[in-house]
Design an enzyme around this catalytic site. Structure first.
Site, PDB file in Angstrom:
ATOM      1  N   HIS A 100       0.821  -1.214   0.000  1.00 52.81           N
ATOM      2  CA  HIS A 100       0.000   0.000   0.000  1.00 52.81           C
ATOM      3  C   HIS A 100       0.849   1.256   0.000  1.00 52.81           C
ATOM      4  O   HIS A 100       2.049   1.221   0.234  1.00 52.81           O
ATOM      5  CB  HIS A 100      -0.965  -0.003   1.192  1.00 52.81           C
ATOM      6  CG  HIS A 100      -0.316  -0.013   2.541  1.00 52.81           C
ATOM      7  ND1 HIS A 100       0.195   1.123   3.129  1.00 52.81           N
ATOM      8  CD2 HIS A 100      -0.116  -1.000   3.426  1.00 52.81           C
ATOM      9  CE1 HIS A 100       0.678   0.821   4.319  1.00 52.81           C
ATOM     10  NE2 HIS A 100       0.507  -0.484   4.526  1.00 52.81           N
ATOM     11  N   CYS A 117       3.149  -4.879   6.607  1.00 59.04           N
ATOM     12  CA  CYS A 117       2.815  -4.609   5.211  1.00 59.04           C
ATOM     13  C   CYS A 117       4.008  -4.000   4.481  1.00 59.04           C
ATOM     14  O   CYS A 117       4.972  -3.546   5.085  1.00 59.04           O
ATOM     15  CB  CYS A 117       1.633  -3.649   5.120  1.00 59.04           C
ATOM     16  SG  CYS A 117       0.063  -4.395   5.575  1.00 59.04           S
TER      17      CYS A 117
END
Length: 118
Positions: A73, A89
């Site tokens: 992301h 992440c």
């Protein structure tokens, strides 16, 4: 030809590879990865969804992996790129994650490892 993503957590780099068996590096992006207490998982995954403009800490794009709660992301903190700062992440600059998401479809293979590039 199909594309795949290779991620080196030690190098803090994401490689867009053109071709499943080829080693043609189409693009290299700087990234942030998980910190010591919440490391980025190693292994082979697939992109299962995309969410443009998820907002907040996820920046301009979310690409979810088939490992629940993990994804690639954007970020609202570009100074974190190149560091071990996430909850596991893969963070990218917003412009980079938008470019990458336009080049890879859902189902793209993502391989995450420490040292090895390919």
């Amino acid at each position: 030809m199909a594309k795949r993503i290779e991620i080196s957590t030690k190098r803090h780099e994401l490689y867009l590879i053109d071709g499943l068996t080829g080693l043609f590096v189409q693009k290299v992006y700087p990234i942030a990865v998980g910190k010591m207490l919440t490391p980025t998982p190693e292994g082979t995954f697939k992109i299962i969804n995309k969410d443009p403009n998820p907002g907040g800490a996820y920046g301009a794009m979310w690409m979810g992996l088939d490992k629940p709660t993990y994804g690639i992301h954007g970020t609202n903190d570009p100074s974190s790129i190149g560091k071990n700062t996430s909850h596991g992440c893969i963070r990218m600059n917003n412009d980079d994650v938008l470019e990458l998401s336009s080049m890879v479809p859902i189902g793209t293979v993502v391989r995450i490892h420490k040292w090895r590039i390919f």
